[in-house]
Scaffold this motif. Structure first.
Motif, mmCIF file in Angstrom:
data_model
loop_
_atom_site.group_PDB
_atom_site.id
_atom_site.type_symbol
_atom_site.label_atom_id
_atom_site.label_comp_id
_atom_site.label_asym_id
_atom_site.label_seq_id
_atom_site.Cartn_x
_atom_site.Cartn_y
_atom_site.Cartn_z
ATOM 1 N N ASN A 48 0.804 -1.227 0.000
ATOM 2 C CA ASN A 48 0.000 0.000 0.000
ATOM 3 C C ASN A 48 0.834 1.273 0.000
ATOM 4 O O ASN A 48 0.464 2.260 -0.633
ATOM 5 C CB ASN A 48 -0.942 0.015 1.210
ATOM 6 C CG ASN A 48 -2.068 -0.984 1.080
ATOM 7 O OD1 ASN A 48 -2.586 -1.203 -0.008
ATOM 8 N ND2 ASN A 48 -2.434 -1.622 2.178
ATOM 9 N N HIS A 49 1.945 1.267 0.704
ATOM 10 C CA HIS A 49 2.708 2.502 0.897
ATOM 11 C C HIS A 49 4.125 2.440 0.346
ATOM 12 O O HIS A 49 4.830 3.456 0.352
ATOM 13 C CB HIS A 49 2.771 2.847 2.385
ATOM 14 C CG HIS A 49 1.432 2.883 3.053
ATOM 15 N ND1 HIS A 49 0.490 3.855 2.778
ATOM 16 C CD2 HIS A 49 0.867 2.056 3.971
ATOM 17 C CE1 HIS A 49 -0.594 3.627 3.501
ATOM 18 N NE2 HIS A 49 -0.393 2.547 4.229
ATOM 19 N N GLY A 50 4.573 1.273 -0.103
ATOM 20 C CA GLY A 50 5.960 1.148 -0.539
ATOM 21 C C GLY A 50 6.922 1.377 0.610
ATOM 22 O O GLY A 50 8.036 1.851 0.403
ATOM 23 N N ARG A 51 6.491 1.030 1.832
ATOM 24 C CA ARG A 51 7.267 1.340 3.028
ATOM 25 C C ARG A 51 7.879 0.076 3.633
ATOM 26 O O ARG A 51 7.185 -0.875 3.968
ATOM 27 C CB ARG A 51 6.391 2.023 4.070
ATOM 28 C CG ARG A 51 7.138 2.443 5.340
ATOM 29 C CD ARG A 51 6.229 3.184 6.291
ATOM 30 N NE ARG A 51 5.107 2.371 6.740
ATOM 31 C CZ ARG A 51 3.848 2.774 6.737
ATOM 32 N NH1 ARG A 51 3.516 3.974 6.267
ATOM 33 N NH2 ARG A 51 2.881 1.970 7.175
ATOM 34 N N VAL A 52 9.203 0.102 3.762
ATOM 35 C CA VAL A 52 9.944 -0.966 4.432
ATOM 36 C C VAL A 52 10.430 -0.424 5.769
ATOM 37 O O VAL A 52 10.836 0.737 5.872
ATOM 38 C CB VAL A 52 11.143 -1.429 3.572
ATOM 39 C CG1 VAL A 52 12.070 -2.337 4.362
ATOM 40 C CG2 VAL A 52 10.656 -2.132 2.310
ATOM 41 N N THR A 53 10.401 -1.257 6.801
ATOM 42 C CA THR A 53 10.841 -0.848 8.133
ATOM 43 C C THR A 53 12.073 -1.649 8.538
ATOM 44 O O THR A 53 12.035 -2.889 8.572
ATOM 45 C CB THR A 53 9.720 -1.070 9.170
ATOM 46 O OG1 THR A 53 8.567 -0.321 8.787
ATOM 47 C CG2 THR A 53 10.178 -0.613 10.556
ATOM 48 N N LEU A 54 13.158 -0.934 8.823
ATOM 49 C CA LEU A 54 14.395 -1.571 9.286
ATOM 50 C C LEU A 54 14.798 -0.971 10.629
ATOM 51 O O LEU A 54 14.617 0.225 10.851
ATOM 52 C CB LEU A 54 15.525 -1.372 8.271
ATOM 53 C CG LEU A 54 15.319 -1.977 6.873
ATOM 54 C CD1 LEU A 54 16.524 -1.689 6.004
ATOM 55 C CD2 LEU A 54 15.074 -3.471 6.965
ATOM 56 N N PRO A 55 15.384 -1.771 11.518
ATOM 57 C CA PRO A 55 15.828 -1.243 12.806
ATOM 58 C C PRO A 55 17.213 -0.608 12.683
ATOM 59 O O PRO A 55 18.012 -0.972 11.824
ATOM 60 C CB PRO A 55 15.883 -2.497 13.683
ATOM 61 C CG PRO A 55 16.233 -3.593 12.719
ATOM 62 C CD PRO A 55 15.568 -3.231 11.416
ATOM 63 N N GLY A 56 17.501 0.351 13.545
ATOM 64 C CA GLY A 56 18.830 0.920 13.605
ATOM 65 C C GLY A 56 19.802 -0.057 14.245
ATOM 66 O O GLY A 56 19.409 -0.918 15.048
ATOM 67 N N PHE A 57 21.071 0.048 13.904
ATOM 68 C CA PHE A 57 22.069 -0.883 14.410
ATOM 69 C C PHE A 57 22.202 -0.832 15.933
ATOM 70 O O PHE A 57 22.566 -1.818 16.564
ATOM 71 C CB PHE A 57 23.425 -0.603 13.765
ATOM 72 C CG PHE A 57 23.482 -0.953 12.301
ATOM 73 C CD1 PHE A 57 22.847 -2.081 11.810
ATOM 74 C CD2 PHE A 57 24.178 -0.153 11.408
ATOM 75 C CE1 PHE A 57 22.898 -2.414 10.464
ATOM 76 C CE2 PHE A 57 24.241 -0.464 10.055
ATOM 77 C CZ PHE A 57 23.595 -1.598 9.581
#
Length: 497
Positions: free
Chosen positions: A473-482
């Motif tokens: 829907n949003h083209g949004r990927v979620t990644l955590p910071g190191f």
């Protein structure tokens, strides 16, 4: 006895009559020409074909395109002229392979094997949509006109099949995408880059493309955290410490000057950002990174207006078309530049073998904008990241550095607690439009040509901590910071989610 018109007068009457007749014929011809052009324009508009293509043919336009090995621009400066070859990847309709045999990919049909099978064995016929004029014409005549005008209907159908592979019925990017799913042209481009090996890449797994085992998302994140070092050039580094202009380099590395941030947005330049309405969401982040010459003015509703970091490649810095030294586009936020270096080179070798004159342009810009933060990435980061890509793919990838998009993502993962990447993985708005601010289409912008984009997307998909619905829907990927996870504990690196 009738009145006789003198000879001279008769000649004048005859001449006037002939002129009037020619004038009437001219008006009639002009009217017919205008009507013909109007009909042609209507047909072209309905079939999405440029009028010039219909008149002169597509080949005439294609022949007029520049050859990749003949494009030369000159960067003019105080020290005379230096020839600078423009990256053919940036030229309309041309993707480089062998410099002597450039591969045109204008309007190429780079779709998957699955899509081809669907096209060869359609489950059902879909009702075709035509314009009013086409509806009035008979089917045979309409087909003939479509053939004359370039067969655009067939191309549109094939492109639609390509789009269906990614987003139809909620399907999103498959992290096992491979070069076997590329079209013939792009597949040939990838093969050519493998053979060229411009940067002298020597990597054991790159020849066989053998992957030990598929790592989990947390394992990949820990691998990136431990094996990709974010470093920027500082004045004490050799050989720069010997140069008078070394004082222009920031005294502190980027990691000490920026951040930490809680939430960050990595905004790609993808054409699918058009009409996304993501601007407010993007600006709500603590920091926003943008790339190269991607503007915000006029596109705020879709991409936002905030810019914290702009990552630019050396070609943008050197190209006269981008007006790097004079455009206000680059004056917002901190700048981070990068340039490909030979795979195993040190800073001395790279300084003498840059792809584009990054250091000359850096000095010029810094003297014009001494207060703006401006960093140069250490080239070792590019190849450390490339090795992680190759090590986690089941086939050889392009022997060229990763894209600015992936570099910027890893950079922000070092500065932020949570990173949201927008339209790096295509959403339901997927399009072959390369950039949201330009009207040029090419499947290579999604699948990759020079950069190993296809494999970068595979890696990001595997590490995604968000939902597939967010991607669709949003083209949004979620990644955590190191800094949000601990890789020293085996249990954390294998089970963290």
């Amino acid at each position: 006895m009738g009145y006789k018109v003198p000879g001279a007068a008769m000649d004048r009457v005859s001449l006037l009559w002939r002129l009037r007749r020619r004038a009437r014929r001219g008006v009639l011809c002009m009217a017919l020409f205008c009507m013909t052009m109007a009909v042609l324009y209507t047909l072209c508009a309905e079939n999405s074909v440029p009028v010039t293509d219909a008149i002169f043919g597509v080949r005439a336009r294609t022949r007029a395109q520049p050859r990749a090995h003949s494009i030369v621009k000159v960067l003019r400066g105080a020290g005379g002229s230096k020839p600078m070859y423009v990256d053919p990847q940036k030229l309309p309709g041309v993707i480089p392979g062998d410099p002597q045999k450039p591969i045109p990919v204008l309007s190429s049909l780079n779709y998957s094997m699955e899509a081809r099978q669907k096209q060869q064995h359609p489950e059902g016929k879909e009702k075709e949509r035509h314009g009013l004029l086409a509806w009035l014409l008979g089917r045979p005549l309409r087909r003939a006109l479509e053939t004359i005008l370039g067969g655009r209907r067939r191309a549109d159908a094939a492109s639609q099949n390509a789009d269906d592979f990614f987003v139809a019925k909620g399907v999103i990017w498959n992290d096992e995408m491979s070069s076997s799913m590329l079209g013939k042209r792009l597949k040939k481009v990838v093969q050519n880059y493998q053979a060229m090996n411009k940067y002298g890449v020597a990597f054991s797994n790159s020849e066989g493309g053998k992957r030990r085992q598929k790592l989990s998302g947390p394992q990949l994140l820990c691998q990136l955290k431990m094996m990709v070092k974010i470093t920027t050039l500082t004045p004490e580094m050799e050989p720069f410490s010997k140069f008078p202009w070394a004082s222009l380099l920031p005294a502190k590395p980027l990691m000490s000057a920026l951040g930490p941030f809680k939430t960050c947005a990595v905004v790609s330049s993808a054409g699918s950002l058009r009409n996304s309405g993501l601007g407010k969401e993007i600006d709500a982040h603590d920091a926003v990174v943008r790339f190269n010459a991607a503007p915000t003015l006029g596109f705020e509703k879709d991409v936002g207006s905030k810019t914290t970091v702009r990552l630019i490649n050396s070609q943008v810095m050197a190209s006269e078309d981008h007006h790097f030294l004079s455009s206000s586009l680059y004056s917002s936020g901190a700048l981070v530049a990068w340039d490909p270096a030979p795979f195993s080179s040190d800073l001395n070798e790279w300084y003498n073998r840059t792809d584009y004159p990054i250091f000359k342009q850096y000095q010029r810009y810094r003297r014009l904008h001494p207060q703006q933060l401006f960093y140069i990435l250490h080239p070792s980061m590019e190849w450390q990241l490339w090795e992680r890509l190759q090590d986690n793919m089941a086939e050889p990838i392009q022997k060229n550095p990763p894209s600015s998009g992936l570099l910027g993502t890893v950079l922000m993962m070092s500065l932020c607690d949570v990173v949201h990447i927008y339209e790096f993985l295509p959403s339901r708005r997927k399009t072959e439009l390369c950039h949201y601010y330009q009207n040029f289409k090419d499947a290579a912008c999604t699948m990759g040509a020079y950069h190993p984009l296809l494999y970068e997307k595979n890696l990001v998909k595997r590490m995604n901590q968000g939902s597939d619905k967010d991607i669709y829907n949003h083209g949004r990927v979620t990644l955590p910071g190191f800094n949000t996870f601990d890789c020293t504990q085996p249990s954390n690196s294998s089970t963290w989610k």
